[in-house]
Write an enzyme that holds these catalytic residues in place. Structure first.
Site, PDB file in Angstrom:
ATOM      1  N   THR A 129       2.649   7.687   0.035  1.00  0.00           N
ATOM      2  CA  THR A 129       4.025   8.018  -0.367  1.00  0.00           C
ATOM      3  C   THR A 129       4.102   9.496  -0.748  1.00  0.00           C
ATOM      4  O   THR A 129       3.138  10.044  -1.264  1.00  0.00           O
ATOM      5  CB  THR A 129       4.369   7.147  -1.591  1.00  0.00           C
ATOM      6  OG1 THR A 129       4.524   5.819  -1.168  1.00  0.00           O
ATOM      7  CG2 THR A 129       5.632   7.594  -2.297  1.00  0.00           C
TER       8      THR A 129
ATOM      9  N   ARG B 136      11.256  -6.182   1.220  1.00  0.00           N
ATOM     10  CA  ARG B 136      10.689  -5.771  -0.074  1.00  0.00           C
ATOM     11  C   ARG B 136      11.010  -4.297  -0.348  1.00  0.00           C
ATOM     12  O   ARG B 136      10.890  -3.443   0.515  1.00  0.00           O
ATOM     13  CB  ARG B 136       9.171  -5.974  -0.063  1.00  0.00           C
ATOM     14  CG  ARG B 136       8.462  -5.496  -1.352  1.00  0.00           C
ATOM     15  CD  ARG B 136       7.951  -4.069  -1.233  1.00  0.00           C
ATOM     16  NE  ARG B 136       7.150  -3.666  -2.381  1.00  0.00           N
ATOM     17  CZ  ARG B 136       6.756  -2.421  -2.602  1.00  0.00           C
ATOM     18  NH1 ARG B 136       7.093  -1.455  -1.776  1.00  0.00           N
ATOM     19  NH2 ARG B 136       6.029  -2.126  -3.662  1.00  0.00           N
ATOM     20  N   VAL B 137      11.445  -4.011  -1.553  1.00  0.00           N
ATOM     21  CA  VAL B 137      11.719  -2.631  -1.945  1.00  0.00           C
ATOM     22  C   VAL B 137      10.893  -2.328  -3.180  1.00  0.00           C
ATOM     23  O   VAL B 137      10.851  -3.133  -4.121  1.00  0.00           O
ATOM     24  CB  VAL B 137      13.225  -2.423  -2.233  1.00  0.00           C
ATOM     25  CG1 VAL B 137      13.480  -1.011  -2.726  1.00  0.00           C
ATOM     26  CG2 VAL B 137      14.056  -2.690  -0.979  1.00  0.00           C
ATOM     27  N   GLY B 138      10.243  -1.172  -3.206  1.00  0.00           N
ATOM     28  CA  GLY B 138       9.417  -0.778  -4.355  1.00  0.00           C
ATOM     29  C   GLY B 138      10.165   0.129  -5.311  1.00  0.00           C
ATOM     30  O   GLY B 138      11.400   0.096  -5.384  1.00  0.00           O
ATOM     31  N   ASP B 139       9.418   0.933  -6.023  1.00  0.00           N
ATOM     32  CA  ASP B 139      10.008   1.802  -7.050  1.00  0.00           C
ATOM     33  C   ASP B 139      10.602   3.082  -6.469  1.00  0.00           C
ATOM     34  O   ASP B 139      11.493   3.687  -7.085  1.00  0.00           O
ATOM     35  CB  ASP B 139       8.937   2.192  -8.078  1.00  0.00           C
ATOM     36  CG  ASP B 139       7.786   2.958  -7.418  1.00  0.00           C
ATOM     37  OD1 ASP B 139       7.282   2.491  -6.365  1.00  0.00           O
ATOM     38  OD2 ASP B 139       7.405   4.019  -7.943  1.00  0.00           O
TER      39      ASP B 139
ATOM     40  N   GLY C  36       4.246  -0.202  -6.556  1.00  0.00           N
ATOM     41  CA  GLY C  36       5.652  -0.157  -6.939  1.00  0.00           C
ATOM     42  C   GLY C  36       6.122  -1.227  -7.902  1.00  0.00           C
ATOM     43  O   GLY C  36       6.966  -0.965  -8.764  1.00  0.00           O
TER      44      GLY C  36
ATOM     45  N   THR D  80       4.145   7.736  -7.582  1.00  0.00           N
ATOM     46  CA  THR D  80       3.497   7.049  -6.467  1.00  0.00           C
ATOM     47  C   THR D  80       2.498   6.049  -7.023  1.00  0.00           C
ATOM     48  O   THR D  80       1.780   6.345  -7.973  1.00  0.00           O
ATOM     49  CB  THR D  80       2.775   8.014  -5.513  1.00  0.00           C
ATOM     50  OG1 THR D  80       2.050   7.230  -4.548  1.00  0.00           O
ATOM     51  CG2 THR D  80       1.806   8.945  -6.233  1.00  0.00           C
ATOM     52  N   GLY D  81       2.484   4.861  -6.454  1.00  0.00           N
ATOM     53  CA  GLY D  81       1.562   3.847  -6.950  1.00  0.00           C
ATOM     54  C   GLY D  81       2.071   2.470  -6.586  1.00  0.00           C
ATOM     55  O   GLY D  81       2.974   2.339  -5.750  1.00  0.00           O
TER      56      GLY D  81
HETATM   57  N1  ASP Z   1       5.307   3.275  -4.766  1.00  0.00           N
HETATM   58  C1  ASP Z   1       5.321   2.916  -3.377  1.00  0.00           C
HETATM   59  C2  ASP Z   1       5.894   1.524  -3.246  1.00  0.00           C
HETATM   60  O1  ASP Z   1       5.510   0.653  -4.011  1.00  0.00           O
HETATM   61  C3  ASP Z   1       3.988   2.952  -2.726  1.00  0.00           C
HETATM   62  C4  ASP Z   1       3.168   4.195  -2.945  1.00  0.00           C
HETATM   63  O2  ASP Z   1       3.474   5.012  -3.819  1.00  0.00           O
HETATM   64  O3  ASP Z   1       2.192   4.402  -2.191  1.00  0.00           O
HETATM   65  O4  ASP Z   1       6.647   1.280  -2.340  1.00  0.00           O
END
Ligand code: ASP
Length: 311
Positions: free
Chosen positions: A177, A205-208, A231, A228-229
């Site tokens: 990301t 699916r939607v992350g952060d 989510g 980033t991480g």
């Molecule tokens: N935060 C992102 C998500 O969960 C993934 C990532 O940061 O690599 O969609």
């Protein structure tokens, strides 16, 4: 005039020296340099933090090494859906998109939502209809396809688990990301984040990353943050806004607030990842609780840094 400052990330996770060849390492560092250059040119010319973060993220989206735009990871059904968000700390306005496909630069579509609609967040078909209505540049599926990403999906497809792409151990694997934060010479801050999400994610699916307050937040009174991480943890912990709140209500510095959230809130519940931040005085911080984070920063006095591993 405030000394401008820019920070970028290209994802966090199990990024260890033994997993990267020197050639690949050099390619990542060059891609980070190019993004700093793209954003830095704008800030040097007294441009806005908002323009700078969009330019830096576009550069990272165009680079197939990173999990955003070109090079996005695959969902369980073999599709590539992308999410992005941007926020202007000066006006407090924000724009976000999720579950979009075939958009060349998701971050610019997020900005268009902010500037051309009365809404903050468009998703799925509505976001795609909006993209077509403004003639947002699109690409065929082949543009987004990378063999390594597809192999990553094959590794985890039958496990019923999602994975941060940085944590799927395949030689020569690709990570991350992307995001950028900036403070311009007028003391205005902005943040931008763009992603393909998590490998093997469920359709829809939607992350952060596109969620204002979780993966992205900017406020001239406090800071601009891009995360980033994993989510799901970043959503539950409302990471970006929490960092701002710690500065606003507890008077923590940017670095203190970011460390508090990364190590005392995320880490104990298993939330792996990191974040970049700037405050309105031009300070920047890059914090992560994972093995590594692709990252870089640039300041008005010419200090430039790019790094991958924990130092
Ligand atoms: N935060 C992102 C998500 O969960 C993934 C990532 O940061 O690599 O969609």
């Amino acid at each position: 005039m405030i000394p401008f400052s820019l920070a970028i990330h290209g994802g966090a996770g199990t990024i260890l020296p033994e997993l990267l060849t020197p050639e690949l390492e050099a390619r990542y560092l060059a891609a980070l340099e190019a993004a700093l250059e793209a954003g830095g040119l704008i800030l040097k010319a007294n441009g806005t933090a908002l323009d700078a973060v969009e330019a830096a993220v576009r550069s990272l989206e165009d680079e197939p090494l990173f999990n955003a735009g070109r090079g996005s990871v695959f969902a369980n059904d073999g599709s590539q859906e992308m999410d992005a968000s941007i926020m202007d700390g000066h006006s407090g306005r924000a724009g976000a998109v999720s579950a979009i496909r075939n958009i060349r630069n998701p971050i610019s579509l997020a900005r268009a939502v902010m500037e051309k609609t009365e809404h903050v967040y468009l998703t799925g078909k509505g976001a795609m209809d909006f993209a077509r209505s403004i003639d947002a540049p699109m690409e065929e599926d082949a543009y987004f396809y990378t063999e390594h990403r597809y192999q990553q999906l094959m590794e985890v497809r039958d496990t019923n688990q999602t994975a941060m792409d940085h944590n799927i151990i395949i030689p020569d694997k690709k990570f991350g990301t992307v995001g950028a934060v900036a403070c311009d010479s007028n003391g205005h801050v902005a943040a931008a984040t763009s992603t393909g999400g998590m490998t093997n994610k469920r359709w829809g699916r939607v992350g952060d990353s596109p969620v204002i307050g979780a993966g992205t937040y900017a406020n001239d009174r406090t800071c601009a943050i891009s995360c980033t991480g994993h989510g799901e943890y970043f959503l539950r912990t409302v990471v970006a806004y929490d960092i701002s709140c710690l500065m606003e209500y507890k008077n923590l510095t940017l670095q203190q607030a970011m460390e508090e959230v990364a190590f005392n809130k995320l880490q104990p519940v298993g939330g792996e990842g990191g974040m970049i931040g700037v405050d309105a005085k031009g300070n920047s911080a890059l914090v992560f609780n994972s093995a590594g984070m692709y990252r870089g920063s640039l300041t008005a006095n010419g200090d430039k840094m790019t790094a991958i591993y924990r130092i």
